[in-house]
Design a protein around this motif. Structure first.
Motif, PDB file in Angstrom:
ATOM      1  N   LYS A 176     -10.569  -3.838  13.074  1.00 20.97           N
ATOM      2  CA  LYS A 176     -11.366  -5.099  12.830  1.00 20.97           C
ATOM      3  C   LYS A 176     -11.451  -5.661  11.631  1.00 20.97           C
ATOM      4  CE  LYS A 176     -15.510  -2.452  11.529  1.00 20.97           C
ATOM      5  NZ  LYS A 176     -16.441  -1.683  11.966  1.00 20.97           N
ATOM      6  N   HIS A 177     -10.757  -4.916  10.711  1.00 15.08           N
ATOM      7  CA  HIS A 177     -10.521  -5.475   9.334  1.00 15.08           C
ATOM      8  C   HIS A 177      -9.432  -6.380   9.155  1.00 15.08           C
ATOM      9  CE1 HIS A 177     -14.049  -3.144   8.054  1.00 15.08           C
ATOM     10  NE2 HIS A 177     -13.423  -2.140   8.559  1.00 15.08           N
ATOM     11  N   THR A 186       0.907  -1.192   0.137  1.00 17.01           N
ATOM     12  CA  THR A 186      -0.096  -0.174  -0.155  1.00 17.01           C
ATOM     13  C   THR A 186       0.900   1.397  -0.137  1.00 17.01           C
ATOM     14  OG1 THR A 186      -0.144  -0.212   2.458  1.00 17.01           O
ATOM     15  CG2 THR A 186      -1.728  -1.084   0.963  1.00 17.01           C
ATOM     16  N   GLN A 187       0.169   2.365  -0.059  1.00 22.25           N
ATOM     17  CA  GLN A 187       1.017   3.479  -0.487  1.00 22.25           C
ATOM     18  C   GLN A 187       2.264   4.274   0.272  1.00 22.25           C
ATOM     19  OE1 GLN A 187      -2.232   6.536  -0.448  1.00 22.25           O
ATOM     20  NE2 GLN A 187      -3.038   5.986   1.344  1.00 22.25           N
ATOM     21  N   SER A 188       2.107   3.950   1.484  1.00 21.50           N
ATOM     22  CA  SER A 188       3.147   4.128   2.297  1.00 21.50           C
ATOM     23  C   SER A 188       4.715   3.761   1.866  1.00 21.50           C
ATOM     24  CB  SER A 188       3.035   3.994   4.004  1.00 21.50           C
ATOM     25  OG  SER A 188       1.822   4.462   4.221  1.00 21.50           O
ATOM     26  N   THR A 201      -1.704   3.079  13.178  1.00 23.64           N
ATOM     27  CA  THR A 201      -2.699   2.894  12.066  1.00 23.64           C
ATOM     28  C   THR A 201      -2.434   2.332  10.972  1.00 23.64           C
ATOM     29  OG1 THR A 201      -2.221   5.567  11.683  1.00 23.64           O
ATOM     30  CG2 THR A 201      -3.776   5.125  13.434  1.00 23.64           C
ATOM     31  N   LEU A 202      -3.354   2.217  10.152  1.00 21.51           N
ATOM     32  CA  LEU A 202      -3.064   1.681   8.739  1.00 21.51           C
ATOM     33  C   LEU A 202      -3.227   2.870   7.736  1.00 21.51           C
ATOM     34  CD1 LEU A 202      -5.130  -1.540   9.398  1.00 21.51           C
ATOM     35  CD2 LEU A 202      -2.593  -1.131   9.820  1.00 21.51           C
ATOM     36  N   ASP A 203      -2.439   2.534   6.647  1.00 20.69           N
ATOM     37  CA  ASP A 203      -2.301   3.523   5.688  1.00 20.69           C
ATOM     38  C   ASP A 203      -3.609   3.513   4.504  1.00 20.69           C
ATOM     39  OD1 ASP A 203      -1.658   1.608   4.239  1.00 20.69           O
ATOM     40  OD2 ASP A 203       0.308   2.657   3.391  1.00 20.69           O
ATOM     41  N   ILE A 204      -4.698   2.808   4.889  1.00 21.82           N
ATOM     42  CA  ILE A 204      -5.830   2.585   3.762  1.00 21.82           C
ATOM     43  C   ILE A 204      -7.079   2.705   4.702  1.00 21.82           C
ATOM     44  CG2 ILE A 204      -7.073   0.989   2.522  1.00 21.82           C
ATOM     45  CD1 ILE A 204      -4.602   1.895   0.990  1.00 21.82           C
ATOM     46  N   THR A 205      -8.116   3.392   4.237  1.00 18.64           N
ATOM     47  CA  THR A 205      -9.209   3.624   5.416  1.00 18.64           C
ATOM     48  C   THR A 205      -9.935   2.468   5.321  1.00 18.64           C
ATOM     49  OG1 THR A 205     -10.612   4.002   3.241  1.00 18.64           O
ATOM     50  CG2 THR A 205      -9.557   5.930   4.450  1.00 18.64           C
ATOM     51  N   ASP A 206     -10.624   2.248   6.438  1.00 21.32           N
ATOM     52  CA  ASP A 206     -11.630   1.262   6.827  1.00 21.32           C
ATOM     53  C   ASP A 206     -12.583   0.796   5.821  1.00 21.32           C
ATOM     54  OD1 ASP A 206     -10.271   1.031   9.242  1.00 21.32           O
ATOM     55  OD2 ASP A 206     -11.897   1.523  10.556  1.00 21.32           O
ATOM     56  N   ASP A 207     -13.162   1.910   5.108  1.00 22.35           N
ATOM     57  CA  ASP A 207     -13.943   1.633   3.943  1.00 22.35           C
ATOM     58  C   ASP A 207     -13.569   0.714   2.985  1.00 22.35           C
ATOM     59  OD1 ASP A 207     -15.875   3.012   5.413  1.00 22.35           O
ATOM     60  OD2 ASP A 207     -15.484   4.764   4.013  1.00 22.35           O
ATOM     61  N   VAL A 208     -12.217   1.086   2.581  1.00 22.95           N
ATOM     62  CA  VAL A 208     -11.743   0.382   1.651  1.00 22.95           C
ATOM     63  C   VAL A 208     -11.112  -1.354   2.239  1.00 22.95           C
ATOM     64  CG1 VAL A 208      -9.773   0.213  -0.067  1.00 22.95           C
ATOM     65  CG2 VAL A 208     -10.985   2.310   0.227  1.00 22.95           C
ATOM     66  N   LEU A 236      -6.217   0.456  -5.169  1.00 21.88           N
ATOM     67  CA  LEU A 236      -6.648  -0.712  -4.562  1.00 21.88           C
ATOM     68  C   LEU A 236      -8.065  -1.002  -5.196  1.00 21.88           C
ATOM     69  CD1 LEU A 236      -5.696  -2.996  -2.773  1.00 21.88           C
ATOM     70  CD2 LEU A 236      -6.221  -1.168  -0.794  1.00 21.88           C
ATOM     71  N   LEU A 237      -9.011   0.097  -5.367  1.00 18.65           N
ATOM     72  CA  LEU A 237     -10.387  -0.069  -5.625  1.00 18.65           C
ATOM     73  C   LEU A 237     -10.425  -0.744  -7.211  1.00 18.65           C
ATOM     74  CD1 LEU A 237     -11.926   3.012  -4.003  1.00 18.65           C
ATOM     75  CD2 LEU A 237     -12.468   0.618  -3.198  1.00 18.65           C
TER      76      LEU A 237
END
Length: 571
Positions: free
Chosen positions: A461-462, A374-376, A421-428, A388-389
């Motif tokens: 949780k993901h 991922t992006q980082s 924290t993660l570098d991708i949002t929970d939605d994705v 990613l989408l």
DNA sequence: GCCGTTTTCGGCCCGACTGTTTTCAGTCG
């Protein structure tokens, strides 16, 4: 493909020496590129040279192909020899110290006359390095620690590297007249991560013929020992190999003895003694009478034990377990149904997604997860959410194409940021089938910080998997400071599995950590983390390591049938 | 030293991080 490694090593040394001279940095870069190309060639470079196709290899043009041909003909490269004479420094070993590169090597050589580990260590311990321009106390300390790290791994060879040369040699010895069987014992047979030397055991009618064949193998640099039943050689790759010829009636005893480990053997001999028997490399004896010797199984059975698989022979409780009948049925390569961690050319992999899927299908996987960075991780061309989408859509399409008889799982290897924290949002993340989180930055965080950081990430949780949990690279980089017990607890609470990364440089978690993890009922995912098609075969190294960690089929996430796996992934 | 081809010469992956500095060089991936 032993020549590939030799040539890669020679070119790497050439690159370093050129960089140290500081004149032609782009030449050095070109040599390095060629090294990577050769390392991942997957074919015998000598065969390519014989077809006169060296220049078709990316990064190899007229100049380097000439050097390779010269090496294949004479065993050396003239420019390399000239540079070595001009700069008499052990550059390869110095460069392997973390934080030390060509510029530092040049500085240390010119200012302090440092040429090898010993002179470097003396300079560091005398406090001379900190006084140099651009150096300081921290660098000096880092160098001292680095020397220890390099020393600890210096005399050992990665199991995978040993394996790549060993089968050819085994075949050659097997083909000698009168040879009945050839087995490589020692830590190789126990599938340790690295091996010191290789112990060839041979059952042969004519020992002399075998000795002769062994000491005149292509890649032999020196013959260290040569006697009637034992020969030892050092290969050009610096790997030492011992050969012992053992009579048929003692072969099983020899195998048992030379497989070790020492501690395991000490226990066995103790058991033998308590039964009024004597165990040595020639057999199990009652007084002068041979009780067992030809077959290894017979040695164990005669001691009232079932045969113990070599991976467990470390005296880590295996003898008591076999006595009690509690020795686990260890996971096998056949049990694996898929791979949950792989990369494509969308990030830092070499192959397209289709190529990776074809290769996975060839390996008869039931499912396969594509999990690019991922992006980082900008250097690896990590994906942002938009890409990613798109990738998610692409996989949906591929799944409906029916081209692969295999479920393609949508994944990502998501970076754990400094604060956990993660570098991708929970939605994705919610749209992915498998979310693996890994640390790729700030690896020198304190134990407290790193532990909290990872635990924070696992609370998302993901998240399904923690990738290469300790970050080590065998012989290159130590594990980062992390307290795994709280990590395991958080993982347990959130139903996150631990990865056993099967890359032979990683093998992370190690066997001790694996046992701790399954003792807490955590699931283990044995993943290749393949960055190219050929690396899908790393799975076998993961299996070796899993077995050394007492892992059974039911401990492993990717032995599950697809439906069960999907249920597990839904948490 | 390699490579592409709106370039056979001129550019070569590049941003983060660290430790050293006080603006940056070296290393790493």
């Amino acid at each position: 493909m032993a020549k590939n490694a030799e040539i890669a090593r020679a070119l790497k040394e050439l690159a370093l020496l050129v960089e140290i001279e500081g004149k032609e940095k782009y030449a050095a870069r070109a040599y390095k590129r060629a090294v990577r190309s050769i390392t991942s060639l997957g074919e015998d470079i000598e065969a390519v040279a014989n077809r006169e196709e060296l220049e078709s290899i990316p990064g190899i043009g007229k100049g380097i192909s000439k050097k390779i041909r010269r090496y294949l003909e004479t065993g050396s490269i003239p420019l390399l020899e000239r540079l070595r004479a001009r700069i008499p420094v052990k550059v390869m070993v110095l460069d392997s110290i973390p934080g030390v590169g060509p510029k530092t090597i040049a500085l240390l050589y010119h200012e302090l006359g440092v040429t090898d580990l010993d002179s470097l260590e003396k300079a560091a311990r005398d406090g001379k390095i900190a006084l140099l321009k651009g150096m300081g106390k921290k660098t000096e300390t880092q160098i001292i620690e680095g020397i220890d790290l390099v020393r600890s791994g210096l005399d050992r060879t990665l199991l995978a590297d040993a394996m790549s040369v060993v089968e050819t040699i085994r075949q050659k010895i097997q083909n000698v007249d009168g040879v009945n069987q050839v087995v490589i014992a020692g830590s190789y047979r126990r599938r340790r991560e690295t091996v010191g030397d290789l112990d060839f055991l041979v059952d042969a009618d004519d020992p002399e013929l075998v000795m002769e064949a062994f000491s005149t193998l292509d890649n032999v640099q020196d013959v260290l020992v040569k006697g009637p039943t034992k020969t030892a050689v050092r290969l050009k790759s610096s790997l030492q190999m011992d050969l012992r010829v053992i009579p048929t009636e003692s072969f099983g005893a020899g195998l048992q003895y030379f497989t070790g480990s020492v501690d395991h053997n000490v226990r066995l001999r103790g058991i033998a003694r308590s039964m009024g028997l004597k165990l040595n490399e020639y057999g199990l004896y009652r007084d002068e009478e041979l009780v067992a010797g030809e077959r290894e199984e017979d040695i164990y059975e005669s001691l009232g034990l079932a045969w113990i698989t070599p991976e467990l022979r470390e005296n880590h409780g295996e003898i008591d377990a076999v006595k009690n009948g509690t020795l686990p049925h260890l996971v096998k390569l056949d049990d694996i149904r898929g791979d949950l961690h792989s990369h494509t050319d969308q990030s830092d992999g070499s192959n397209t997604i289709e190529e990776m899927l074809d290769a996975a299908a060839e390996r008869e996987h039931e499912y396969f997860c594509v999990s690019d960075h991922t992006q980082s991780l900008t250097i690896a061309n990590g994906m942002d959410e938009e890409r990613l989408l798109e990738r998610i859509e692409e996989i949906d399409t591929l799944n409906t194409s029916g081209k692969w008889d295999m479920m393609i799982l949508k994944g990502a290897e998501v970076d754990i940021l400094a604060d956990g924290t993660l570098d991708i949002t929970d939605d994705v993340l919610a749209q992915l089938d498998v979310v693996t989180v890994s640390v790729h930055s700030r690896m020198k965080d304190s134990k407290k910080v790193m532990t909290e950081r990872v635990c924070t990430a696992l609370e998302n949780k993901h998240v399904h998997l923690l990738g290469h949990p300790t970050g080590r690279l065998i012989g290159k980089r130590a594990e980062f400071e992390i307290d795994l017990e709280p990590v395991f607890e958080v993982a347990k609470k959130n139903q996150v599995a631990m990865e056993l990364n099967a890359n032979p440089y990683r093998l992370d978690l190690n066997p001790g950590n694996l046992r701790a993890a399954i003792n807490m009922d955590l699931k283990i995912a044995i993943n290749t983390d393949a960055h190219k098609v050929s690396e899908l075969d790393y799975m076998k190294f993961g299996i070796f390591q899993a077995r050394r960690g007492w892992i059974t089929k039911s401990d492993v996430l990717n032995t599950m049938a697809l439906k069960d796996l999907q249920k597990w992934l839904k948490k």
